[in-house]
Design a protein around this motif. Structure first.
Motif, mmCIF file in Angstrom:
data_model
loop_
_atom_site.group_PDB
_atom_site.id
_atom_site.type_symbol
_atom_site.label_atom_id
_atom_site.label_comp_id
_atom_site.label_asym_id
_atom_site.label_seq_id
_atom_site.Cartn_x
_atom_site.Cartn_y
_atom_site.Cartn_z
ATOM 1 N N ARG A 124 0.818 -1.203 0.000
ATOM 2 C CA ARG A 124 0.000 0.000 0.000
ATOM 3 C C ARG A 124 0.859 1.262 0.000
ATOM 4 O O ARG A 124 2.012 1.257 0.427
ATOM 5 C CB ARG A 124 -0.969 0.025 1.202
ATOM 6 C CG ARG A 124 -0.292 0.105 2.572
ATOM 7 C CD ARG A 124 -1.112 0.868 3.591
ATOM 8 N NE ARG A 124 -1.310 2.261 3.239
ATOM 9 C CZ ARG A 124 -0.384 3.207 3.429
ATOM 10 N NH1 ARG A 124 0.797 2.931 3.948
ATOM 11 N NH2 ARG A 124 -0.643 4.459 3.077
ATOM 12 N N HIS A 125 0.284 2.328 -0.477
ATOM 13 C CA HIS A 125 0.906 3.640 -0.310
ATOM 14 C C HIS A 125 -0.220 4.670 -0.330
ATOM 15 O O HIS A 125 -1.359 4.340 -0.682
ATOM 16 C CB HIS A 125 1.951 3.923 -1.397
ATOM 17 C CG HIS A 125 1.358 4.137 -2.750
ATOM 18 N ND1 HIS A 125 0.930 3.100 -3.545
ATOM 19 C CD2 HIS A 125 1.100 5.276 -3.443
ATOM 20 C CE1 HIS A 125 0.446 3.583 -4.686
ATOM 21 N NE2 HIS A 125 0.534 4.896 -4.650
ATOM 22 N N ALA A 126 0.102 5.875 0.064
ATOM 23 C CA ALA A 126 -0.921 6.930 0.090
ATOM 24 C C ALA A 126 -1.132 7.402 -1.352
ATOM 25 O O ALA A 126 -0.377 8.231 -1.867
ATOM 26 C CB ALA A 126 -0.462 8.071 1.002
ATOM 27 N N LYS B 178 -1.999 9.000 -4.801
ATOM 28 C CA LYS B 178 -2.083 10.421 -5.179
ATOM 29 C C LYS B 178 -2.993 10.684 -6.371
ATOM 30 O O LYS B 178 -3.231 11.841 -6.731
ATOM 31 C CB LYS B 178 -0.673 10.960 -5.510
ATOM 32 C CG LYS B 178 0.317 10.823 -4.375
ATOM 33 C CD LYS B 178 -0.082 11.617 -3.151
ATOM 34 C CE LYS B 178 0.919 11.451 -2.021
ATOM 35 N NZ LYS B 178 0.386 11.787 -0.720
ATOM 36 N N ASN C 8 -5.716 17.814 -1.552
ATOM 37 C CA ASN C 8 -5.695 17.027 -2.788
ATOM 38 C C ASN C 8 -7.116 16.923 -3.345
ATOM 39 O O ASN C 8 -7.742 15.861 -3.254
ATOM 40 C CB ASN C 8 -5.192 15.599 -2.545
ATOM 41 C CG ASN C 8 -4.018 15.527 -1.587
ATOM 42 O OD1 ASN C 8 -4.171 15.575 -0.375
ATOM 43 N ND2 ASN C 8 -2.842 15.400 -2.140
ATOM 44 N N PRO D 91 -4.878 8.088 3.578
ATOM 45 C CA PRO D 91 -5.317 8.765 4.798
ATOM 46 C C PRO D 91 -5.085 10.257 4.611
ATOM 47 O O PRO D 91 -4.094 10.645 3.981
ATOM 48 C CB PRO D 91 -4.386 8.189 5.876
ATOM 49 C CG PRO D 91 -3.179 7.698 5.143
ATOM 50 C CD PRO D 91 -3.560 7.456 3.711
ATOM 51 N N ALA D 92 -5.977 11.076 5.133
ATOM 52 C CA ALA D 92 -5.798 12.523 4.905
ATOM 53 C C ALA D 92 -6.281 13.370 6.072
ATOM 54 O O ALA D 92 -7.373 13.170 6.592
ATOM 55 C CB ALA D 92 -6.528 12.935 3.631
ATOM 56 N N GLU D 93 -5.394 14.299 6.427
ATOM 57 C CA GLU D 93 -5.792 15.353 7.364
ATOM 58 C C GLU D 93 -5.825 16.691 6.627
ATOM 59 O O GLU D 93 -6.174 17.707 7.230
ATOM 60 C CB GLU D 93 -4.774 15.446 8.513
ATOM 61 C CG GLU D 93 -4.868 14.296 9.502
ATOM 62 C CD GLU D 93 -3.812 14.373 10.589
ATOM 63 O OE1 GLU D 93 -4.117 14.046 11.733
ATOM 64 O OE2 GLU D 93 -2.657 14.764 10.289
ATOM 65 N N GLY D 94 -5.429 16.653 5.361
ATOM 66 C CA GLY D 94 -5.367 17.870 4.557
ATOM 67 C C GLY D 94 -6.721 18.222 3.958
ATOM 68 O O GLY D 94 -6.971 18.015 2.767
ATOM 69 N N LYS E 242 9.172 2.702 -1.045
ATOM 70 C CA LYS E 242 8.646 3.109 0.264
ATOM 71 C C LYS E 242 9.822 3.546 1.134
ATOM 72 O O LYS E 242 10.862 2.890 1.136
ATOM 73 C CB LYS E 242 7.893 1.945 0.917
ATOM 74 C CG LYS E 242 7.154 2.369 2.174
ATOM 75 C CD LYS E 242 6.187 1.328 2.660
ATOM 76 C CE LYS E 242 4.899 1.252 1.882
ATOM 77 N NZ LYS E 242 4.052 2.462 1.978
ATOM 78 N N ARG F 92 11.100 4.536 4.959
ATOM 79 C CA ARG F 92 10.841 4.551 6.391
ATOM 80 C C ARG F 92 12.175 4.687 7.123
ATOM 81 O O ARG F 92 13.232 4.336 6.571
ATOM 82 C CB ARG F 92 10.155 3.250 6.854
ATOM 83 C CG ARG F 92 8.716 3.062 6.376
ATOM 84 C CD ARG F 92 7.763 4.084 6.991
ATOM 85 N NE ARG F 92 6.361 3.806 6.701
ATOM 86 C CZ ARG F 92 5.688 4.284 5.647
ATOM 87 N NH1 ARG F 92 6.291 5.072 4.761
ATOM 88 N NH2 ARG F 92 4.413 3.991 5.484
HETATM 89 C C1 LIG Z 1 -2.898 11.000 9.749
HETATM 90 C C2 LIG Z 1 -2.391 11.112 8.348
HETATM 91 C C3 LIG Z 1 -2.705 12.208 7.593
HETATM 92 C C4 LIG Z 1 -2.283 12.293 6.267
HETATM 93 N N1 LIG Z 1 -2.692 13.352 5.484
HETATM 94 C C5 LIG Z 1 -2.434 13.323 4.159
HETATM 95 C C6 LIG Z 1 -3.005 14.275 3.274
HETATM 96 O O1 LIG Z 1 -3.753 15.155 3.695
HETATM 97 N N2 LIG Z 1 -2.717 14.184 1.947
HETATM 98 C C7 LIG Z 1 -1.908 13.197 1.446
HETATM 99 O O2 LIG Z 1 -1.686 13.151 0.236
HETATM 100 N N3 LIG Z 1 -1.359 12.286 2.255
HETATM 101 C C8 LIG Z 1 -1.607 12.298 3.586
HETATM 102 N N4 LIG Z 1 -1.086 11.343 4.394
HETATM 103 C C9 LIG Z 1 -0.242 10.320 3.808
HETATM 104 C C10 LIG Z 1 1.215 10.390 4.297
HETATM 105 O O3 LIG Z 1 1.877 11.455 3.701
HETATM 106 C C11 LIG Z 1 1.866 9.045 3.975
HETATM 107 O O4 LIG Z 1 1.155 8.034 4.642
HETATM 108 C C12 LIG Z 1 3.324 9.008 4.383
HETATM 109 O O5 LIG Z 1 4.076 9.923 3.650
HETATM 110 C C13 LIG Z 1 3.917 7.609 4.203
HETATM 111 O O6 LIG Z 1 3.783 7.176 2.884
HETATM 112 P P1 LIG Z 1 2.957 5.888 2.458
HETATM 113 O O7 LIG Z 1 1.647 5.929 3.202
HETATM 114 O O8 LIG Z 1 2.753 6.061 0.974
HETATM 115 O O9 LIG Z 1 3.751 4.681 2.795
HETATM 116 C C14 LIG Z 1 -1.474 11.268 5.724
HETATM 117 C C15 LIG Z 1 -1.156 10.155 6.514
HETATM 118 C C16 LIG Z 1 -1.614 10.058 7.800
HETATM 119 C C17 LIG Z 1 -1.299 8.822 8.601
#
Ligand SMILES: Cc1cc2nc3c(=O)[nH]c(=O)nc-3n(C[C@H](O)[C@H](O)[C@H](O)COP(=O)(O)O)c2cc1C
Length: 210
Positions: free
Chosen positions: A10-12, A14, A66, A155-158, A198, A200
């Motif tokens: 998995r990854h966040a 885009k 985003n 996941p997003a807090e933005g 990834k 870390r």
């Molecule tokens: C609580 C939380 C809030 C986050 N907010 C955002 C966000 O608003 N936009 C975004 O693109 N990624 C967001 N992320 C993703 C992180 O940037 C991402 O999980 C981190 O860089 C690690 O990368 P990976 O999840 O791809 O392994 C958030 C992650 C977490 C856990």
């Protein structure tokens, strides 16, 4: 695949493919993982709002970091925490516990008296700081479950809490948004993070053994 392999996969994401939808069955499995999350005193002081409607997503997008990710995702899960604790809320949860376990109501009274006194001594801001923290365990379990199903997530807090709370009428429900989890299927071409390694902190730096 093991949990570790799923977490590596998995990854966040885009960029999502707007034509691909998460099935009802898979969505329900992800929601169940969140529902099963442990919480402080078992109070589950938050709710998940599932947003699929494009119209609502368009309204929630104002202030989002985003916007395209929100628009093109299949579903947006909104983790929204109780705005405060109260004796009534605590009693409601524990009445449910005793009813499910077929115990007399009040069976846990000496414990609930303690937590009621503890929260009574705190401010509403302290309450929300605590309820909001509980949501992150559920967020983590939901994204891990999604990965197991090979469903992408971000996941997003933005985002604008004010906008999301207003659009979803959360104040009237005694809830405040904390975080979002976008779900869907990645757009392999547009998702610039998909092909990256990834990153870390190395294990030896991350873990401190004493
Ligand atoms: C609580 C939380 C809030 C986050 N907010 C955002 C966000 O608003 N936009 C975004 O693109 N990624 C967001 N992320 C993703 C992180 O940037 C991402 O999980 C981190 O860089 C690690 O990368 P990976 O999840 O791809 O392994 C958030 C992650 C977490 C856990």
């Amino acid at each position: 695949m093991s949990l570790i392999q799923n977490l590596e996969w998995r990854h966040a994401v885009k960029a999502y493919d707007p034509t691909k939808k998460v099935s009802e069955q898979d969505l329900n499995t992800i929601l169940e993982a969140a529902r099963l999350a442990p919480t402080s005193s078992g109070l589950q002081p938050f709710r998940l709002i599932v947003v699929e409607s494009q119209e609502l997503k368009e309204k929630m997008v104002a202030g989002a970091l985003n916007p395209e990710v929100m628009r093109d995702s299949s579903h947006v899960l909104v983790f929204a925490a109780w705005d405060s604790y109260s004796d009534e809320k605590i009693d409601k949860v524990y009445d449910h516990h005793t009813d499910v376990r077929e115990l007399p109501r009040g069976r846990f009274g000496s414990y609930t008296d303690k937590i009621k006194a503890m929260y009574a001594a705190q401010t509403v801001d302290e309450h929300f700081a605590h309820t909001a923290r509980q949501t992150y365990i559920a967020l983590g379990l939901a994204l891990a479950q999604a990965a197991e199903l090979k469903i992408d997530s971000t996941p997003a807090e933005g985002f604008s809490n004010e906008v999301v709370d207003e659009v979803l009428g959360l104040k009237e429900l005694g809830l405040k948004s904390v975080s979002l989890l976008y779900l869907g299927y990645r757009d392999q071409e547009k998702d610039w993070l998909a092909s990256m390694k990834k990153v870390r902190v190395p294990m030896e730096e991350f873990i401190l053994k004493k």
